[in-house]
Scaffold this motif. Structure first.
Motif, PDB file in Angstrom:
ATOM      1  N   ASN A  15     -17.603   9.401  14.613  1.00  0.00           N
ATOM      2  CA  ASN A  15     -17.146  10.463  13.703  1.00  0.00           C
ATOM      3  C   ASN A  15     -15.685  10.315  13.291  1.00  0.00           C
ATOM      4  OD1 ASN A  15     -19.692  11.683  13.773  1.00  0.00           O
ATOM      5  ND2 ASN A  15     -19.140  12.888  15.563  1.00  0.00           N
ATOM      6  N   GLU A  47     -18.474  17.465   9.034  1.00  0.00           N
ATOM      7  CA  GLU A  47     -17.981  18.785   9.433  1.00  0.00           C
ATOM      8  C   GLU A  47     -19.023  19.531  10.261  1.00  0.00           C
ATOM      9  OE1 GLU A  47     -15.075  20.467   9.319  1.00  0.00           O
ATOM     10  OE2 GLU A  47     -14.329  18.492   8.766  1.00  0.00           O
ATOM     11  N   LYS A  50     -19.164  17.983  13.744  1.00  0.00           N
ATOM     12  CA  LYS A  50     -17.999  18.365  14.546  1.00  0.00           C
ATOM     13  C   LYS A  50     -18.102  19.814  15.018  1.00  0.00           C
ATOM     14  CE  LYS A  50     -14.566  15.045  13.008  1.00  0.00           C
ATOM     15  NZ  LYS A  50     -13.236  14.857  12.406  1.00  0.00           N
ATOM     16  N   ASN A  51     -18.599  20.704  14.162  1.00  0.00           N
ATOM     17  CA  ASN A  51     -18.780  22.103  14.565  1.00  0.00           C
ATOM     18  C   ASN A  51     -19.817  22.220  15.679  1.00  0.00           C
ATOM     19  OD1 ASN A  51     -16.886  23.051  12.756  1.00  0.00           O
ATOM     20  ND2 ASN A  51     -18.384  23.512  11.166  1.00  0.00           N
TER      21      ASN A  51
END
Length: 145
Positions: A15, A47, A50-51
Motif C-alpha cells: 500500500n 483509502e 487503509k481505513n
C-alpha cells in the motif's frame, strides 16, 4: 510513473506509493503483480484498504486490552517437589499457557517471556498480547507436600 504496491517489493511496503520509470513499472511491477497504476479507482481503493486496516488494528488492540484485564486479575498457583534445598522440575511457558486455558484465556506460549521458573515464591511474567499491549501475569510457586 507512480504506482501503488499491492505486494511487498524489496524495502517497500504494501500500500505504499512509489515512483519508478515507466518501463520498469509496466514491464515488471505491474506485469508480475507487485503494483497497480495510480488512477481514481486505485486511489479510492487504497483509502478504503487503509481505513479497514486502521479499524482492524483498533479492534485487535481493544480485544488485547480485554484479555489483559482478565490476565491481570489472575494469580496462578503451581507446585514443585523439593528435597531440602534442591528443587525438582520447573514451570515452563507451555504449563502456564495450559493453566491459562483452564481459565478460558487462550494465548500462544510464545507470547510469554522466555524464562523457566524453578524457584519458590511469587513471579511476574510479561505476556505480549499485541505489539502495543503487554499484560503482567502473577504466578506463585509453592512446595508440594
Amino acid at each position: 510513473m507512480k504506482v501503488i504496491l499491492i505486494k511487498q517489493y524489496e524495502k517497500h511496503k504494501v500500500n505504499e506509493i512509489i515512483e519508478v520509470s515507466d518501463g520498469f513499472a509496466k514491464n515488471y511491477l505491474i506485469k508480475n503483480g507487485f503494483a497497480q497504476p495510480i488512477n481514481k479507482q486505485t486511489l479510492a481503493n487504497l483509502e478504503r484498504v487503509k481505513n479497514n486496516l486502521a479499524e482492524n488494528l483498533a479492534a485487535e488492540i481493544a480485544e488485547a486490552q480485554k484479555i489483559k484485564t482478565e490476565i491481570e486479575k489472575l494469580n496462578l498457583i503451581f507446585t514443585l517437589k523439593s528435597n531440602g534445598n534442591i528443587v525438582h522440575g520447573n514451570i515452563t511457558n507451555k504449563a502456564i499457557a495450559k493453566e491459562l486455558l483452564k481459565n478460558n484465556i487462550k494465548i500462544n506460549a510464545h507470547a510469554l517471556s522466555n524464562e523457566v521458573y524453578n524457584t519458590f515464591g511469587n513471579h511476574k511474567i510479561f505476556v505480549k498480547l499485541h505489539d502495543k499491549v503487554t499484560a503482567i501475569l502473577a504466578i506463585t510457586i509453592i512446595e508440594e507436600k
